[in-house]
Structure formats: C-alpha cells, structure tokens
Scaffold this active site. Structure first.
Site, PDB file in Angstrom:
ATOM      1  N   THR A   1       0.815  -1.115  -0.070  1.00  0.00           N
ATOM      2  CA  THR A   1      -0.004   0.156   0.140  1.00  0.00           C
ATOM      3  C   THR A   1       0.651   1.231   0.016  1.00  0.00           C
ATOM      4  O   THR A   1       0.420   2.422   0.002  1.00  0.00           O
ATOM      5  CB  THR A   1      -1.014  -0.137   1.052  1.00  0.00           C
ATOM      6  OG1 THR A   1      -0.175  -0.156   2.325  1.00  0.00           O
ATOM      7  CG2 THR A   1      -1.932  -1.221   1.278  1.00  0.00           C
ATOM      8  N   GLY A   2       2.219   1.127   0.043  1.00  0.00           N
ATOM      9  CA  GLY A   2       2.876   2.098  -0.050  1.00  0.00           C
ATOM     10  C   GLY A   2       3.109   2.780  -1.541  1.00  0.00           C
ATOM     11  O   GLY A   2       2.615   2.362  -2.417  1.00  0.00           O
ATOM     12  N   ILE A   3       3.971   3.733  -1.893  1.00  0.00           N
ATOM     13  CA  ILE A   3       4.194   4.473  -2.990  1.00  0.00           C
ATOM     14  C   ILE A   3       4.699   3.619  -4.068  1.00  0.00           C
ATOM     15  O   ILE A   3       4.010   3.286  -5.124  1.00  0.00           O
ATOM     16  CB  ILE A   3       5.027   5.796  -2.917  1.00  0.00           C
ATOM     17  CG1 ILE A   3       4.364   6.730  -2.062  1.00  0.00           C
ATOM     18  CG2 ILE A   3       5.261   6.133  -4.376  1.00  0.00           C
ATOM     19  CD1 ILE A   3       5.399   7.979  -1.856  1.00  0.00           C
TER      20      ILE A   3
ATOM     21  N   ARG B   1       0.505  -4.095   6.331  1.00  0.00           N
ATOM     22  CA  ARG B   1      -0.288  -4.564   7.473  1.00  0.00           C
ATOM     23  C   ARG B   1      -1.800  -4.371   7.616  1.00  0.00           C
ATOM     24  O   ARG B   1      -2.424  -4.842   8.261  1.00  0.00           O
ATOM     25  CB  ARG B   1       0.107  -2.824   8.517  1.00  0.00           C
ATOM     26  CG  ARG B   1      -0.366  -3.191   9.840  1.00  0.00           C
ATOM     27  CD  ARG B   1       0.113  -1.868  10.537  1.00  0.00           C
ATOM     28  NE  ARG B   1       1.456  -1.881  10.917  1.00  0.00           N
ATOM     29  CZ  ARG B   1       2.243  -2.283  11.879  1.00  0.00           C
ATOM     30  NH1 ARG B   1       1.317  -2.799  12.840  1.00  0.00           N
ATOM     31  NH2 ARG B   1       3.461  -2.253  12.122  1.00  0.00           N
TER      32      ARG B   1
ATOM     33  N   ASP C   1       1.489  -7.681  10.345  1.00  0.00           N
ATOM     34  CA  ASP C   1       2.445  -6.808  10.892  1.00  0.00           C
ATOM     35  C   ASP C   1       3.855  -7.301  10.624  1.00  0.00           C
ATOM     36  O   ASP C   1       4.157  -8.369  11.116  1.00  0.00           O
ATOM     37  CB  ASP C   1       2.388  -6.823  12.362  1.00  0.00           C
ATOM     38  CG  ASP C   1       3.329  -6.048  13.101  1.00  0.00           C
ATOM     39  OD1 ASP C   1       4.011  -5.337  12.375  1.00  0.00           O
ATOM     40  OD2 ASP C   1       2.950  -6.015  14.506  1.00  0.00           O
TER      41      ASP C   1
ATOM     42  N   LYS D   1      20.175   6.634   0.812  1.00  0.00           N
ATOM     43  CA  LYS D   1      20.939   6.620   2.019  1.00  0.00           C
ATOM     44  C   LYS D   1      22.006   5.535   2.079  1.00  0.00           C
ATOM     45  O   LYS D   1      22.911   5.516   2.842  1.00  0.00           O
ATOM     46  CB  LYS D   1      19.924   6.042   3.282  1.00  0.00           C
ATOM     47  CG  LYS D   1      18.951   7.449   3.656  1.00  0.00           C
ATOM     48  CD  LYS D   1      18.219   7.082   4.997  1.00  0.00           C
ATOM     49  CE  LYS D   1      17.125   6.307   4.633  1.00  0.00           C
ATOM     50  NZ  LYS D   1      16.238   6.606   3.846  1.00  0.00           N
TER      51      LYS D   1
ATOM     52  N   TYR E   1      20.331  -0.032   5.294  1.00  0.00           N
ATOM     53  CA  TYR E   1      20.202  -0.649   4.003  1.00  0.00           C
ATOM     54  C   TYR E   1      21.353  -1.755   3.630  1.00  0.00           C
ATOM     55  O   TYR E   1      21.153  -2.607   3.163  1.00  0.00           O
ATOM     56  CB  TYR E   1      20.498   0.472   2.929  1.00  0.00           C
ATOM     57  CG  TYR E   1      19.319   1.267   2.733  1.00  0.00           C
ATOM     58  CD1 TYR E   1      18.039   0.976   2.853  1.00  0.00           C
ATOM     59  CD2 TYR E   1      19.492   2.645   2.023  1.00  0.00           C
ATOM     60  CE1 TYR E   1      16.990   1.787   2.560  1.00  0.00           C
ATOM     61  CE2 TYR E   1      18.338   3.582   1.922  1.00  0.00           C
ATOM     62  CZ  TYR E   1      17.059   2.992   2.287  1.00  0.00           C
ATOM     63  OH  TYR E   1      15.948   3.846   1.810  1.00  0.00           O
TER      64      TYR E   1
ATOM     65  N   MET F   1       7.150   9.161   3.348  1.00  0.00           N
ATOM     66  CA  MET F   1       8.029   9.904   2.669  1.00  0.00           C
ATOM     67  C   MET F   1       7.455  10.126   1.222  1.00  0.00           C
ATOM     68  O   MET F   1       7.538   9.269   0.272  1.00  0.00           O
ATOM     69  CB  MET F   1       9.257   8.963   2.391  1.00  0.00           C
ATOM     70  CG  MET F   1      10.109   8.820   3.659  1.00  0.00           C
ATOM     71  SD  MET F   1      11.790   8.147   3.473  1.00  0.00           S
ATOM     72  CE  MET F   1      11.220   6.623   2.708  1.00  0.00           C
TER      73      MET F   1
END
Length: 364
Positions: free
Chosen positions: A22-24, A45, A60, A123, A155, A190
């Site tokens: 469900t993130g970008i 989640r 989770d 990063k 990372y 983000m």
C-alpha cells in the site's frame, strides 16, 4: 534473456508477492504486475483496495509469527520488498528493518522462490538519517560500485540479509536504489509529490506564494528523482532477466533538472506566484506548523477525501531532500548497459500526479 521462474511455475504461471503493497512503490508495483497479467499477493499491515488479479494479505511485518502465518499457504515465485519502518535511531532501524526482511525470507524458506527484488535508496550513498549527507562520500553522480560508508546503515544490513538468504535458499536477487520516489499513496511517511501538492493547496487557500523550502545547493544544483512507475518497471525487469540477476542498480527517471527550473513550472500548474531560494532554507516543517485546522476547513470547503493534514504531507522528508547541502544525482549507466530503457520526464511525472490527486479529490 529470461530467468527460469522455478519449479513452482513450470506450468508457466508466475506469482508475485509485493511486500509493503500500500506504499508508494508497492502500489505502483501492484498496478504494473496486475496490468501485465501476474497473479499478485499484496502484503501489508492493512489490506489495500480490491483489484482484479490481486489478493490482499494482512500482517504486521515486525512480527515473524504473523508473517509466517500469512504466507504459510502461499507460493510466490517473485518477491518485491518495498516496506520499511522508520525508527528513532539507526540501530533500531537496523534491528527492525533488517529483521522484517529476514523474517519475510525465513517464511519463504523451502518454497520455490526464483527472485527477490529489494528496494532501498539514496541513504546507501548519503548515510543514515543520523549522519545524513555528512562525512566523506563518493563523488557524484553516485555509481553502484561506490564503497559502503563507514556509518552503520539499515540498507547495508538489509542487503546482507538478502545476500545470505539468496545463497542459502537458491534464488537470484536485485537491489534497487531509488531517489525521492514520486507516486500515488496517502499516509506515506516519504511522499514529496503529495507534500508539494498540499503545500500548494494551502498557499493558494491563504493567498501566499509557493515558497521553495530548501537549500541554495538544491536550488541551483542538478537533481533527479524516481517515478514509482519506472521503479516498478525496473524491479520487474531485473527480476525476470538474466542481466538483472544478482545486481544492485540505481533507478531514477533518467532526466536531470534544477529546482530553479522546476519550481516555477510547478507553481504555474497551480496558478501561484512563487519564491525561490532567498538567503537561507525555509523549511516546510516550520512554515506549515499549526495548519491542521486550515486544511480541515479547506477539505470541507472543496469536498476533499482526506481532512487530516498529517496523512497528506511529510514535511520533514521533503525538507530533508530539498535541504541537502550537497549535490545528490545518480548515474544510470549500469541499467542502460544491461538493457533497461525505462525513462520518465520528471515535470510530466509531477503534473500527472497532481492531475490524479485532483481527480481523486485529494487536493482542490
């Protein structure tokens, strides 16, 4: 060349597992894979929106038991890991985020997984939040063969978990180092695209100019970013070709720009006057503090679907990206040489996103 999808797909059927669906990045992957006819397991989640060919799995990701239960009956051939959880310290980032990947891969042990694609980001080159863009770094544009920095970094810990599991379990892998991902998602930690759209909507409502919040370096220097759609194409390409196997790649749109060129064009989309860098950064986290009631009023006035400002904007993240005091551009030669040709015009990415936000009643 195409990678053998493994015994589980000997009938030609491949199944994708998108982690962080469900993130970008995850949302774009689900869209791309479903459009290409892949059966998709979308793990997050909370379940995402219903879509043909997509089955939502809820767990989770910080619970090894929950992940194991969610995947017990599943047999994905290709895994796309895009999830992360921001913690207070880098040691906690390492513990939680490397742990999520380790537990996910452990839950797939003994299954016929052909490839695992891991999304990371800048990063890798700039260092963790605690030491972001400080100390000695490789020269720009950043290239994939740059040595790791000395600071502890989640990372690096995730990569090490991936490499160890690949050796043990026999799948191929790829790492995708994205730079400021632009895409469609709400409530993401983000999200520069939605953050700037929200800033513009608040400025328009208050009769204010569209103010660049960042540093002189970012205003004048070269920049590039990553459209979530081209990231999805890149991850799918690497997971299904020999050229992409067991490699780490940068992934950005392919163009470069300067914010002093981009900012007036974003302002023009919204019909706003604009202000550029003016002697010092003007961070959004300060400028937008206390605007929750303004946003609720604006949302009610225009019938918007999200009245909570905290789910629309990630001020801190956009401040971090636009406030960098060093140039942060990356090189795409490795991907191009290997055969990946995906490309985006970043101005079109921004305006296309703004169009979609308007159509979905997120902004006026």
């Amino acid at each position: 060349m195409t990678i053998d999808p493994g015994p589980a797909a000997s009938d030609g059927q491949r199944t994708a597992l998108v982690v962080g669906a469900t993130g970008i990045a995850g949302s774009a992957l689900v869209e791309k894979l479903a459009a290409d006819g892949w059966p998709v397991l979308a793990l997050s989640r909370t379940p995402g929106p219903a879509r043909d060919g997509v089955r939502s799995l809820a767990a989770d990701l910080t619970s090894a038991e929950a992940v194991s239960q969610a995947l017990e009956a599943e047999h994905p051939t290709h895994v796309f890991f895009t999830a992360w959880s921001r913690q207070e310290t880098e040691e906690e980032n390492i513990r939680v985020n490397a742990g999520m990947l380790r537990d996910l891969l452990g839950a797939l042990r003994g299954k016929d997984v052909a490839h695992v694609a891991l999304m990371t980001g800048m990063k890798h080159y700039l260092g963790p939040f605690e030491a972001y863009a400080s100390g000695e770094m490789s020269d720009t544009p950043f290239r994939e063969d740059a040595p790791r920095l000395s600071a502890r970094n989640f990372y690096y810990a995730q990569e090490d978990e991936l490499f160890a599991a690949a050796e043990e379990q026999g799948f191929t892998w790829s790492v995708h180092r994205a730079h400021t991902v632009l895409g469609y998602a709400v409530g993401n930690a983000m999200n520069m695209g939605l953050t700037l759209a929200t800033q513009a909507a608040l400025a328009q409502d208050a009769g204010e100019p569209f103010v660049f919040p960042g540093s002189e370096q970012q205003w004048n220097g070269l920049a590039n970013v990553t459209d979530a759609g081209v990231l999805a194409e890149h991850m799918l390409w690497a997971s299904t070709t020999d050229e992409g196997a067991d490699q780490a790649f940068n992934i950005v749109d392919g163009d470069v720009f300067r914010w002093r060129w981009m900012w007036p064009r974003l302002a023009a989309y919204f019909g706003l006057e604009w202000e550029g860098y003016a002697g010092a950064p003007r961070p959004l986290e300060q400028a937008m503090h206390g605007r929750e009631d303004q946003w609720r009023s604006l949302a009610e006035k225009h019938g918007l679907v999200e009245p909570e400002l905290g789910r629309m904007a990630s001020w801190w993240h956009t401040d971090g990206d636009l406030g960098l005091e060093i140039e942060a551009v990356v090189d795409m030669t490795k991907s191009r040489t290997a055969g990946f040709t995906g490309y985006r015009n970043t101005l079109d990415v921004f305006t296309g996103l703004f169009d979609r936000y308007r159509a979905e009643k997120l902004i006026p």
